[in-house]
Design a protein around this motif. Structure first.
Motif, PDB file in Angstrom:
ATOM      1  N   ALA A   1      14.107  -0.864   1.643  1.00  0.00           N
ATOM      2  CA  ALA A   1      12.837  -0.374   2.568  1.00  0.00           C
ATOM      3  C   ALA A   1      13.891   1.285   3.384  1.00  0.00           C
ATOM      4  CB  ALA A   1      13.022  -1.316   3.384  1.00  0.00           C
TER       5      ALA A   1
ATOM      6  N   TYR B   1      14.686   0.116  12.027  1.00  0.00           N
ATOM      7  CA  TYR B   1      14.131  -0.455  11.470  1.00  0.00           C
ATOM      8  C   TYR B   1      12.446  -0.892  12.831  1.00  0.00           C
ATOM      9  CZ  TYR B   1      14.962  -0.914   6.924  1.00  0.00           C
ATOM     10  OH  TYR B   1      15.409   0.044   5.666  1.00  0.00           O
TER      11      TYR B   1
ATOM     12  N   VAL C   1       6.373  -0.758   5.537  1.00  0.00           N
ATOM     13  CA  VAL C   1       7.910  -1.308   5.407  1.00  0.00           C
ATOM     14  C   VAL C   1       8.297  -1.902   6.121  1.00  0.00           C
ATOM     15  CG1 VAL C   1       9.279  -0.221   3.941  1.00  0.00           C
ATOM     16  CG2 VAL C   1       7.147  -0.369   3.087  1.00  0.00           C
ATOM     17  N   SER C   2       8.678  -1.099   7.420  1.00  0.00           N
ATOM     18  CA  SER C   2       9.203  -0.822   8.324  1.00  0.00           C
ATOM     19  C   SER C   2       8.873  -2.584   9.420  1.00  0.00           C
ATOM     20  CB  SER C   2       9.148   0.095   9.169  1.00  0.00           C
ATOM     21  OG  SER C   2       9.150   1.656   8.705  1.00  0.00           O
TER      22      SER C   2
ATOM     23  N   ALA D   1      10.484  -5.249   6.600  1.00  0.00           N
ATOM     24  CA  ALA D   1      11.846  -5.079   7.054  1.00  0.00           C
ATOM     25  C   ALA D   1      12.198  -5.550   8.459  1.00  0.00           C
ATOM     26  CB  ALA D   1      12.427  -3.732   6.887  1.00  0.00           C
TER      27      ALA D   1
END
Length: 396
Positions: free
Chosen positions: A219, A282, A377-378, A381
């Protein structure tokens, strides 16, 4: 005397990796000018970066395993010297179909560096100065990125993107000789070095930690290099500013993200869990990606730059946790060179995907779609880090 030796080793490791960044990010820094000058598409341009990231990431795994057999003095010199030569070839070719293979080779030769440098620090820097080394090495990303984008902005404004590669070549060449001179004769390894031949049993908790760090690394590479590669293009296309000014504004990202690396080190003195730290960072990145999406909608250059800088800071902090803190915190269990190489491999898995794919997404769906993907994506994560954040162990 030990402090003097420690300082010398830390400095030449910092210089070598900062120079390497100058000789790898100069392509991304000049991308907006290269696309315009060569008349190519963003996916074609992004493929060159992807070739570098693929070779670098694959090489990291191999070199992480083999780094314990390397002569650091010779290997780092050879890597920097070869990268210098390859940088000269880029502007000479000026053909995107050839450039991708040159940059692939650059990825191969530079993949020797990180694991070998981290192992050098682990072997030759005393325990009391390891935390200092972690901080110093964490600034290489910001320092190298700032230098690469600064050189590119000046070259695009006053000369040509071609000159960027010649300057990077000189930086790499000079750094290679400084490394050879200051490294000197091999010294005795510090007590931090794992005893050769000793078999260390890796616990289930450590395996969990490595898996979580690996996901975080993918990520991190995806978002970090997506930002580094495409921010100048976003500014140029969405806010109608010049190519050189868009690159110049991008300089703010590495300059201010350097503060993030220092902050991450301070946070680590309060929070030992690597997963908990990454979870916090994140989450902040996801919020900032939402801010970028809003900024593009309302065409706010100031706010979008604040959000870009914020994302760059969080990615710098996460990269520090994954590739420096975790390997050196666990150097006696895993071997710092192996852990650094392994986790950097996963970072570059994300980097390999981002350059080509996000260029293609922006061409087809626009930049909003790119940052929606980064937000997702964050968020993913954050969820992954949850499985390690509750553990009260330093190595998780």
């Amino acid at each position: 005397m030990a402090n003097k030796k420690d300082g010398r080793i830390i400095f030449i490791c910092w210089l070598a990796y900062t120079a390497a960044y100058v000789g790898r990010l100069n392509y991304s820094a000049s991308l907006v000018a290269i696309v315009s000058d060569l008349g190519i598409t963003k996916p074609q341009a992004g493929l060159v970066s992807s070739c570098f990231f693929f070779a670098y990431g694959a090489g990291q795994l191999l070199n992480g395993i083999l780094s314990k057999y390397y002569n650091p003095k010779k290997m780092i010199f050879a890597s920097l010297f070869a990268s210098s030569a390859l940088n000269i070839l880029m502007p000479i070719s000026s053909d995107i179909s050839v450039m991708k293979y040159i940059w692939l080779a650059n990825g191969i030769v530079q993949s020797v560096l990180w694991s070998t440098l981290i192992k050098t620090i682990s072997d030759f820097v005393s325990d009391k100065n390891v935390s200092k080394a972690i901080f110093v090495m964490s600034t290489t990303v910001a320092a190298g990125t700032f230098t690469a984008y600064g050189i590119s902005a000046l070259c695009v404004k006053f000369a040509s993107w071609h000159i960027t590669f010649y300057i990077a070549s000189a930086v790499l060449l000079i750094s290679s000789f400084i490394w050879m001179i200051l490294y000197g004769e091999s010294s005795k390894a510090s007590a931090a070095e794992t005893v050769k031949g000793e078999k260390v049993k890796i616990s289930r908790g450590m395996i969990t930690a490595i898996v979580i760090m690996a996901f975080c690394g993918i990520a991190n590479g995806f978002i970090k290099d997506g930002i580094n590669t495409w921010v100048p293009s976003v500014l140029y296309e969405e806010f109608n500013i010049s190519q050189s000014f868009s690159i110049l504004l991008t300089l703010l990202l590495p300059l201010l993200s350097m503060f993030g690396t220092g902050l991450a080190n301070k946070i680590h003195t309060k929070i030992e869990s690597h997963s908990r730290m990454n979870q916090m960072f994140y989450f902040a990145a996801a919020v900032l990606c939402a801010g970028i999406i809003a900024s593009l909608k309302f065409k706010s250059l100031v706010f979008v730059m604040i959000c870009f800088i914020g994302v760059a800071c969080t990615m710098s902090m996460i990269n520090n946790v994954i590739t420096s803190m975790f390997p050196l915190d666990n150097r006696k269990l895993l071997g710092a060179g192996f852990a650094a190489g392994l986790l950097n491999t996963f970072c570059y898995v994300g980097s390999t995907v981002t350059s080509y794919s996000l260029g293609a997404v922006s061409d087809k769906f626009g930049w909003n779609a790119v940052f929606i993907i980064m937000l997702a994506v964050s968020a993913f994560a954050v969820i992954i880090c949850f499985f390690g954040a509750g553990k009260k162990k330093r190595n998780i």
